[in-house]
Design an enzyme around this catalytic site. Structure first.
Site, PDB file in Angstrom:
ATOM      1  N   ALA A   1     -11.238 107.649  19.621  1.00  0.00           N
ATOM      2  CA  ALA A   1     -10.031 106.961  20.069  1.00  0.00           C
ATOM      3  C   ALA A   1      -8.880 107.847  20.532  1.00  0.00           C
ATOM      4  O   ALA A   1      -8.173 107.501  21.480  1.00  0.00           O
ATOM      5  CB  ALA A   1      -9.529 106.050  18.954  1.00  0.00           C
TER       6      ALA A   1
ATOM      7  N   GLY B   1      -5.403 107.657  22.131  1.00  0.00           N
ATOM      8  CA  GLY B   1      -5.162 106.240  21.932  1.00  0.00           C
ATOM      9  C   GLY B   1      -4.681 105.461  23.138  1.00  0.00           C
ATOM     10  O   GLY B   1      -4.232 104.319  22.995  1.00  0.00           O
TER      11      GLY B   1
ATOM     12  N   ARG C   1      -5.366 115.270  16.231  1.00  0.00           N
ATOM     13  CA  ARG C   1      -5.242 114.258  17.267  1.00  0.00           C
ATOM     14  C   ARG C   1      -4.923 112.881  16.672  1.00  0.00           C
ATOM     15  O   ARG C   1      -4.185 112.091  17.281  1.00  0.00           O
ATOM     16  CB  ARG C   1      -6.526 114.207  18.093  1.00  0.00           C
TER      17      ARG C   1
ATOM     18  N   CYS D   1     -15.859 110.239  31.464  1.00  0.00           N
ATOM     19  CA  CYS D   1     -15.207 110.710  32.693  1.00  0.00           C
ATOM     20  C   CYS D   1     -16.055 111.853  33.254  1.00  0.00           C
ATOM     21  O   CYS D   1     -15.668 113.016  33.214  1.00  0.00           O
ATOM     22  CB  CYS D   1     -13.789 111.170  32.386  1.00  0.00           C
TER      23      CYS D   1
END
Length: 383
Positions: A202, A205, A230, A320
């Site tokens: 996540a 976020g 993170r 990605c």
């Protein structure tokens, strides 16, 4: 300032320390970049352009040339001309050859050319402001933009008199820099009020907050990330973005191994990846991407998917990446090894995967030259 020395320090950060251009720039700037905002932005733009042209300069200079000598050559030749297509695009030859074999040389060239040009998108954060009020704010600062006709909350910035991160709406967290491909991932998940959703990778976020926004905070989201640092950043960011505390649980954990009580309705796996689809955001990826890195992430992605498949009724998997090892081959793994089914994502921007793969019509790819986006693969998986 000795610009060649400065650029060499940025290159050192990218090549040796394996950090992003942004991080390498900040490190190179320490004790050196003493000017104001405008001067710092000029240096940042110079550093990005040099790193983006690094392979191109290396093609001219030949192997074994030191970064500082490459910087001198680049500074003295602002309009470098090279012959080989991969050199003109300033990407590794193996990347160019691989994508050419998947897409055809002409389209691969066009796609990589588009991938070199960053397109700025903003997501209007309706948890904190209306589309109309953010549009007025952008107009008041002289920003030229278009509201996307497919996703009402997405805005493409055509021209901005200042860096996007310094715009008032962005500083107030009413608009969030987020690529339209990233938004399409959440649209593929199709979160609904009342859903129980697991966000398996996540942090920081941004997609998590879009899930909350699209459901007006009426979901129960369990957000997991392996990095404690993170996660700490994510907790602060979620508050700033207006995500309701009661809709979100954030935990530190490894999604390859983590166990959960009960099943979730849906899971999002925005998996760690090579980021080969994001070279416009971080041009350093053009010189640090390796086949070994892709194989490593492909293994990691399969491990995460295999575990999450036992904890959710539907999974939206995304990376990605332009590489089939992180896309089409993961979809095949889901079908052939995990016994899952693929359900084509019902999203407004979607092209098939690479044609050499049986699953190409069951997944979505987003391409820089077609969608003005980062390169993404999106698959909906029913365990």
């Amino acid at each position: 300032m000795e610009y060649d020395r400065f650029l060499a320090r940025v290159a050192y950060g990218v090549l040796r320390l394996r950090v992003s251009v942004d991080v390498a720039f900040k490190r190179a700037c320490r004790g050196v970049c003493a000017g104001g905002v405008d001067e710092r932005e000029r240096l940042y733009d110079m550093a990005r352009r040099f790193i983006s042209d690094y392979v191109k300069v290396s093609c001219i200079a030949g192997p074994g040339v030191k970064p500082r000598d490459l910087a001198r050559l680049w500074l003295s030749n602002p309009n470098l001309e090279v012959g080989e297509p991969y050199c003109r695009l300033s990407v590794s030859k193996w990347v160019y050859d691989k994508l050419s074999s998947l897409m055809g040389e002409g389209e691969a060239y066009t796609m990589l050319e588009a991938a070199n040009k960053r397109v700025w998108w903003l997501r209007i954060n309706t948890l904190k402001a209306s589309v109309e009020s953010v549009a007025r704010s952008l107009e008041s600062e002289g920003v030229e933009f278009e509201v996307d006709p497919r996703y009402y909350y997405m805005v493409r910035v055509k021209n901005s008199p200042k860096p996007v991160r310094l715009l008032k709406a962005v500083r107030e967290f009413k608009a969030i820099p987020q690529d339209i491909a990233s938004a399409a991932v959440v649209e593929a998940l199709n979160p609904q009020p009342g859903d129980s959703i697991l966000d398996a990778c996540a942090a920081p976020g941004i997609k998590t907050s879009l899930i909350a926004m699209l459901t007006e905070g009426k979901t129960r989201i369990t957000a997991v990330d392996i990095s404690g640092r993170r996660v700490a950043i994510m907790r602060k960011l979620m508050r700033k973005l207006g995500v309701p505390d009661e809709s979100l649980e954030i935990i530190v954990g490894d999604s390859r191994k983590l166990e959960f009580k009960g099943r979730h309705d849906k899971a999002l796996i925005d998996a760690p990846c090579s980021n080969s689809g994001a070279i416009a955001k971080d041009p350093g990826l053009k010189i640090t991407l390796t086949e070994g890195k892709i194989r490593y992430y492909s293994r990691l992605q399969k491990e995460i998917l295999a575990n999450i498949a036992s904890h959710a009724d539907k999974i939206t998997y995304a990376t990605c990446s332009l590489m089939p090892e992180e896309g089409e081959e993961i979809a095949l793994y889901a079908e052939e090894t995990l016994g899952a089914k693929l359900e084509k994502p019902n999203i407004k921007i979607c092209r098939p995967g690479y044609r050499g793969y049986r699953v190409s019509d069951s997944i979505c790819r987003l391409y820089p030259h077609i969608h003005e986006s980062e390169g993404f693969i999106i698959a909906n998986i029913i365990p």
